[in-house]
Design an enzyme around this catalytic site. Structure first.
Site: not given
Ligand code: ZN
Length: 509
Positions: A298, A272, A268-269
């Site tokens: 997001e 980003h 997830h990170e």
């Protein structure tokens, strides 16, 4: 008289200073979340407030207003998507918003959060909403004053959305949420009736924490996270922060007894981070160098985490190497069962632990309640009751206490209404982009199964990343997919995926 290019240089010089001050603040915040000793809190708060005040004063100066005004006249002929026209357009939007907020209000907002936060923590711990209620009332009032200062046509929430998701309106989001509700409430109920179909016990066996981190880091490097321009550390709440194009950092946390936390958190990170690593260098040190909005940001993390990372092709590729690292916990489990385990869906109370399907219902609830509080149709004292009634109707569960209900999120202890919709916007944008990506890359699944992630990253670089903040979310979606934000691709994605995972009737129709 200065000519146009001199004025542009002058504006860029100011904006570069503002960017540097803001990035220095980001680095101090990163340090606070990772390595700063506990005793540093007070000095750090002072340092941050000094840097942010200097940045704000420099940015909102009359000089910037004058340069913007003159450049708006002189750049009329440049194309909408040129770096120069975009710089002036986006800086103008930020500038007007920053100038509309009276300094007293800004200061009051800045004080309200740190004052309310410890009370919220205590109230949550004690399951005592009444303790927090006066602080929330204050925050509702401050949100109302922010909306009034910024101005709006119909709904106060429009003004707050304009700060976070420019171009989106409350009405547009209400229509999208209505569509989601109609599709998801029955799907969640259907999944709940077939809950036994998917078993995720394997995820709770003992996974060595150091090995989890090193394995997840190898995976995100393979996806395209450039570690030469980044680094990874531990923190209580995982996050990504961008100090500049050559320094985009991610953090993670790890639990021995639950596989998903570290692995999917890091994917997830990294999603980003890859966004910021892909923004065009030409627009560095300007307000254009960042994600288009929190929602679009997001979309990138969730696209990698869910649409790629929770897909069967992904696990067909990575599972053999995962079993080599964790032979014991994964004994007797094949790739397909593991894929099913990481996709288990079930209604639960806590938003941050929610799965892909139920997540948006948590957001819908908050979006509705924020609007009603702001418009005065709901009183703060009645919030827990309204929360629990809606939770029952959307997710079928009886909320046992306010800790697992209305007091669970940190957001309302800060003055930050209008943030939650970004999470759902992110889910929808991710699916909408993926739908178009599959048209442009017909053998996408086969590529992923071979461990070829460059086509996915390349497509995102070209369609989303390099533009930074040049376009609003709807403009970006129009350019990338031919349509503004729409819920249909996400709805058909979850119906197909979870229909197959749970063997639901709807999937067979
Ligand atoms: Zn995120």
């Amino acid at each position: 008289m200065a000519n146009t290019s001199e004025k542009l240089q002058e504006l860029k010089a100011v904006l570069a200073e503002v960017t540097d001050l803001n990035r220095a603040a980001l680095l101090l915040e990163w340090d606070q979340e990772t390595y700063m000793p506990r005793g540093g809190v007070e000095s750090r708060a002072e340092q941050l407030s000094t840097l942010l005040r200097l940045a704000h004063v420099r940015f909102t100066s009359d000089e910037v207003g004058r340069l913007l005004g003159e450049l708006e006249d002189e750049l009329g002929g440049r194309s909408f998507d040129s770096d120069e026209a975009s710089l002036v357009r986006v800086t103008r939007r930020d500038y007007d918003q920053a100038r509309k907020l009276p300094p007293d209000l800004v200061a009051e907002v800045a004080r309200a959060g740190p004052t309310a936060r410890p009370v919220w923590e205590r109230a949550r711990h004690d399951e005592n909403f009444g303790l927090f209620a006066p602080y929330l009332e204050k925050n509702v009032e401050l949100n109302r004053r922010i909306a009034d200062a910024i101005g709006y046509q119909d709904r106060p929430y429009d003004a707050l959305l304009d700060r976070t998701e420019p171009g989106m309106t409350t009405d547009q989001l209400e229509a999208i949420f209505a569509e989601l509700k109609m599709a998801i409430v029955p799907l969640v109920a259907d999944i709940a009736r077939h809950a036994d179909t998917v078993d995720d016990k394997v995820l709770y066996r003992a996974f060595d924490p150091d090995l989890q981190i090193s394995y997840a880091l190898e995976v995100v490097k393979r996806l395209g996270y450039d570690i030469e321009r980044g680094r990874q550390d531990l923190s209580t709440h995982p996050f990504e922060t961008s100090i500049g194009p050559g320094d985009v950092r991610i953090t993670t946390r790890v639990s021995r007894d639950f596989f998903n936390e570290c692995f999917f958190g890091l994917v997830h990170e990294a999603g980003h981070a890859m966004y910021n690593q892909g923004i065009a260098h030409e627009i560095d040190r300007t307000p254009l160098w960042d994600g288009a909005s929190p929602g679009v940001h997001e979309s990138q993390s969730r696209l990698w985490e869910n649409l790629v990372g929770r897909g069967l092709p992904f696990w067909r590729h990575f599972y053999p190497s995962l079993t080599a690292v964790f032979p014991e916990p994964l004994r007797g489990v094949d790739a397909e069962s593991f894929y099913r385990a990481v996709n288990r869906a079930y209604p639960s109370f806590i938003r941050v632990e929610a799965d892909e399907v139920t997540y948006n219902m948590h957001i819908l609830l908050r979006f509705e309640l924020e609007n009603e509080l702001l418009e005065g149709t709901l009183k703060v004292k009645d919030l827990p009751e309204a929360w629990n009634a809606r939770f029952k109707s959307y997710l079928g569960l009886n909320v046992p206490n306010d800790r697992e209900g209305a007091l669970q999120d940190i957001h309302w202890s800060y003055v930050s209404f209008g943030i939650f919709p970004g999470y759902t916007i992110g889910n929808l944008i991710g699916a909408q982009l993926m739908e178009k990506m599959r048209v442009d890359i017909p053998d996408l699944d086969a590529q992923v199964e071979k461990g070829q992630f460059a086509p996915v990253l390349g497509w995102l670089r070209k369609s989303v990343h390099r533009h930074g903040r040049k376009f609003t979310p709807n403009e970006l979606m129009e350019r990338a997919t031919g349509k503004p934000l729409t819920a249909a691709p996400w709805i058909s994605y979850v119906q197909r995926k979870y229909g197959a995972l749970y063997g639901l009737e709807a999937a067979r129709r």
